[in-house]
Structure formats: C-alpha cells, structure tokens
Design a protein around this motif. Structure first.
Motif, PDB file in Angstrom:
ATOM      1  N   LEU A 220       0.819  -1.207   0.000  1.00 53.60           N
ATOM      2  CA  LEU A 220       0.000   0.000   0.000  1.00 53.60           C
ATOM      3  C   LEU A 220       0.858   1.265   0.000  1.00 53.60           C
ATOM      4  O   LEU A 220       0.518   2.255  -0.653  1.00 53.60           O
ATOM      5  N   PHE A 221       1.981   1.238   0.712  1.00 45.07           N
ATOM      6  CA  PHE A 221       2.856   2.400   0.786  1.00 45.07           C
ATOM      7  C   PHE A 221       4.086   2.258  -0.122  1.00 45.07           C
ATOM      8  O   PHE A 221       5.040   3.022   0.016  1.00 45.07           O
ATOM      9  N   VAL A 243      -1.083   5.602  -1.213  1.00 41.79           N
ATOM     10  CA  VAL A 243      -2.357   4.933  -0.924  1.00 41.79           C
ATOM     11  C   VAL A 243      -3.377   5.224  -2.024  1.00 41.79           C
ATOM     12  O   VAL A 243      -4.095   4.327  -2.478  1.00 41.79           O
ATOM     13  N   ARG A 244      -3.443   6.475  -2.471  1.00 35.85           N
ATOM     14  CA  ARG A 244      -4.412   6.826  -3.521  1.00 35.85           C
ATOM     15  C   ARG A 244      -4.110   6.114  -4.836  1.00 35.85           C
ATOM     16  O   ARG A 244      -5.030   5.707  -5.546  1.00 35.85           O
ATOM     17  N   LEU A 245      -2.837   5.975  -5.169  1.00 35.10           N
ATOM     18  CA  LEU A 245      -2.488   5.344  -6.445  1.00 35.10           C
ATOM     19  C   LEU A 245      -2.639   3.821  -6.399  1.00 35.10           C
ATOM     20  O   LEU A 245      -3.005   3.204  -7.399  1.00 35.10           O
ATOM     21  N   VAL A 246      -2.353   3.224  -5.256  1.00 39.86           N
ATOM     22  CA  VAL A 246      -2.432   1.763  -5.156  1.00 39.86           C
ATOM     23  C   VAL A 246      -3.877   1.302  -5.014  1.00 39.86           C
ATOM     24  O   VAL A 246      -4.213   0.182  -5.421  1.00 39.86           O
ATOM     25  N   ARG A 247      -4.743   2.160  -4.442  1.00 37.30           N
ATOM     26  CA  ARG A 247      -6.136   1.763  -4.240  1.00 37.30           C
ATOM     27  C   ARG A 247      -6.778   1.377  -5.582  1.00 37.30           C
ATOM     28  O   ARG A 247      -6.761   2.125  -6.547  1.00 37.30           O
ATOM     29  N   ALA A 249      -5.670  -1.076  -7.385  1.00 40.02           N
ATOM     30  CA  ALA A 249      -4.673  -1.819  -8.166  1.00 40.02           C
ATOM     31  C   ALA A 249      -3.719  -2.569  -7.238  1.00 40.02           C
ATOM     32  O   ALA A 249      -2.581  -2.823  -7.605  1.00 40.02           O
ATOM     33  N   TRP A 250      -4.212  -2.916  -6.038  1.00 43.63           N
ATOM     34  CA  TRP A 250      -3.324  -3.557  -5.062  1.00 43.63           C
ATOM     35  C   TRP A 250      -2.826  -4.902  -5.562  1.00 43.63           C
ATOM     36  O   TRP A 250      -1.632  -5.200  -5.477  1.00 43.63           O
ATOM     37  N   LEU A 335       5.918   0.912 -11.835  1.00 43.40           N
ATOM     38  CA  LEU A 335       4.511   0.693 -11.511  1.00 43.40           C
ATOM     39  C   LEU A 335       3.834   2.000 -11.092  1.00 43.40           C
ATOM     40  O   LEU A 335       2.659   2.237 -11.419  1.00 43.40           O
ATOM     41  N   TYR A 336       4.557   2.840 -10.374  1.00 41.04           N
ATOM     42  CA  TYR A 336       4.037   4.157 -10.010  1.00 41.04           C
ATOM     43  C   TYR A 336       3.746   4.994 -11.268  1.00 41.04           C
ATOM     44  O   TYR A 336       2.682   5.613 -11.383  1.00 41.04           O
TER      45      TYR A 336
END
Length: 365
Positions: A220-221, A243-247, A249-250, A335-336
C-alpha cells in the motif's frame, strides 16, 4: 447501381484507398526506456533491465560509492569502539569464567553504540540509493542523458524525504510483527508457568493475520519513495499519495512486485550457488604437522584456500545485493508511473517534458 456506403474502403470501417482492411493504430511514443502508454508486465521488466543497461554508471556507480562509504564508516566506528574498550575485551577473553560487570558493561555499551550507528547509517545509505534509482529512472523514461553528478545533485535533495518514508514504513510494518511477537512471548511465559491452557494454534492464527497485514501495508505504501522524489512530496504526503495510487490496483502491484522479488532471488541463487559448490573441501588431518596455535592457524591447516574463497564469496554477495537494491526500486517506480499514466494522463506530460514529437529514442551511456 452499386452501394458503396457499407464495408468498402469509403465506409465507416474502411481501410486505405485501393484496399480493404483495418488500419492499425500508431505505436505510442517512446522517448526513453518505456512507451508512454499503460505498461504491461513485460514492459515493466523490460524497462527496468533497459535502465540498468543504459544507465549503469549513475545507477550502480552511486550505489557502489554509497556502500563503500558505509563500509568505511562502519569499520571506523568498530575501530574506535575497539580502541576504547579493547582492554576490557581482552580481559573478558582471557578469563571468561571470572567475568565482572565492570568489564562487561563498557563492551556492551560499545557494541550497542556501534550497532545503533550502523542501523542509522544503513537506513541513510538505503534511502540514498533508492532515491538515486528513482531520479535515474526519471531521465531514462524521458530519454535524457544522466551523469553521476547530475543524479547525485537530485538525489541528495530528496534523500531526507525518502529517509522519512523509509523510517515511517518500517515502523508501520513492524507494528503487526511486534504485536505478534509480544503475544507469542506472553503465551510462551504462560505455558511455562502453567497458568493458562491457551492453545498453541492461536499463535498460528495470529501469524495468518499478521503476515498478510504486513504485506498489505508494504504494498500500500510502496509508491511513497517514488512520490517523494518525483513529486517533491514530504514523507506523510508521499505515503498518502501512494495509498491513492495503489487503491484499486493492489493485487496487480503486489503480483508484479512479487515477480520482481522472485527475479532477485533467481539472480542471487545464480551468483551464490556456484560459489557454494566451489567452496574448498577440508584437508585430512596430518598428525605430523605441528598443532595449531589459534583458530586462524587451524583454519589455515584444514582449509588452506578458505581466505580466497571468503573474498570471492563476499564479492558475489555484494553483487547480488547490489542488483537487489537497484532492481526492486526500478520495478516499483515503473509501476508508479504506470498508475499515473492510467489515471492521470501522465503520458502527455512526459511527452512534453521529453521534447519528443512522438518518435522513439534511446540513450546510450
């Protein structure tokens, strides 16, 4: 009278004049190591390996210099500690059965001080290397040249933020594991004192909860270091950004990160297994030889090639570790970038920043 408004060249699905078929879309622009479009697994790994190949000098050069300085600092700290408590250490080694706290206390304090200094220095070194990987990948995506000095200047400014992210992430990830350790220790004491009949299966159930929780928090981080460098975000802001970007697409982030970790494991085994098989075999004991005077002499008699093997093994371990500390941040940063391309239209921003007209380019270092 013929109808030319349907499936022919002039119809809505027509092809080029004089022919039939579908015109493929042009490939996305690629000014650097990746195309400026949503990335697949192969593109992520290909971009990471291409960055390591084309930007080897700033990537590995800065990492090697950082860990060499770290080694010198640790050796210096150990040397200073030995100079301060050397007499107490010799007293403990000469008479281990008559240990007094007045002799043991300075040794313990020196050991703890060196350990604490080493942990802090290791955190700073890892944060610096991680920031340098993100800064180098930024130039690699844009197709720009990157020298060691340029990467160092950008890295040094963002290292405090990456260090803050690393410390906060370590504390957050350690909390579930510490809770599990405390529960395990409490149950162990309870079983020894026979004050309760708590089932041991409870520890296993706690592990089933704590381990996935730790992995979930880590993923998540995971984008926070990239946000700290590329968006100049502070540690808390970078973690919120992650957190906003992974939400949403975890699982994808977890799966590709896990594949990256498996790639690191395979490379590490490919380097270390041959060294393990090349380890010298002990020599048979020779009764005619003089008895060894100390441990070093005993090793020299039984394994005469151990010194050369130890040096080679340390070099192989360093190469494997170097690959790991560079490769995994590249995967995470790609990935980011992929998530920002998918959600925020970052491809257009990167294309304008690269100064490209849409044609692909490359950087050769």
């Amino acid at each position: 009278m013929s109808d030319r408004s349907g499936w022919g060249p002039s119809g809505p699905y027509g092809g080029p004049p004089g022919g039939w078929g579908w015109v493929p879309a042009p490939p996305p622009p690629k000014p650097g190591v990746i195309p400026l479009a949503p990335l697949g697994v192969d593109t992520v790994f290909g971009g990471a390996f291409a960055t390591m190949r084309r930007y080897a000098k700033p990537l590995f050069g800065l990492a090697v210099l950082t860990y060499l300085v770290l080694g010198v600092l640790l050796a210096g700290a150990a040397g200073v500690a030995y100079a301060v408590v050397g007499d107490h250490l010799r007293t403990l080694s000469e008479a281990p059965r008559d240990v007094r706290w007045t002799d043991a206390r300075p040794v313990v304090v020196a050991f703890v001080a060196v350990w604490a200094f080493g942990m802090v220095a290791m955190l700073v070194a890892n944060a610096l290397v991680q920031a340098s990987c993100v800064a180098t990948l930024h130039d690699a995506v844009l197709g720009r040249r990157a020298t060691l000095a340029q990467v160092w200047r950008r890295t040094w400014r963002r290292t405090p933020s990456v260090l803050g992210v690393t410390v906060l992430l370590s504390l957050i990830v350690l909390v579930p594991m510490l809770l599990f350790a405390l529960v395990f220790f409490a149950m162990f004491l309870a079983l020894i004192s026979q004050t309760t009949s708590a089932p041991l299966g409870l520890i296993f159930l706690l592990a089933l909860v704590m381990v996935p929780l730790t992995v979930w928090l880590y993923v998540l981080f995971g984008f926070a270091p990239a946000a700290a460098v590329l968006e100049a975000a502070r540690p808390i802001q970078a973690m919120r950004r992650s957190v906003r970007l992974v939400r949403g697409a975890w699982w994808r982030t977890f799966g590709i990160t896990l594949l990256g970790a498996l790639a690191v494991l395979i490379v590490s085994l490919a380097i270390r297994l041959p060294l393990t098989f090349a380890m010298p075999s002990p020599q048979p004991y020779d009764p005619s030889a003089p008895p060894p005077t100390d441990m070093a002499d005993a090793f020299a008699q039984t394994m005469p090639d151990l010194g050369a093997y130890a040096v080679l093994s340390m070099a192989g371990s360093f190469v494997a570790q170097l690959f790991a500390v560079v490769f995994l941040p590249l995967i995470t940063t790609l990935l980011y970038i992929d998530q920002r391309i998918r959600r925020e239209g970052l491809a257009d921003v990167l294309l304008r920043a690269s100064g490209s007209s849409g044609s692909s380019g490359s950087v050769n270092e």
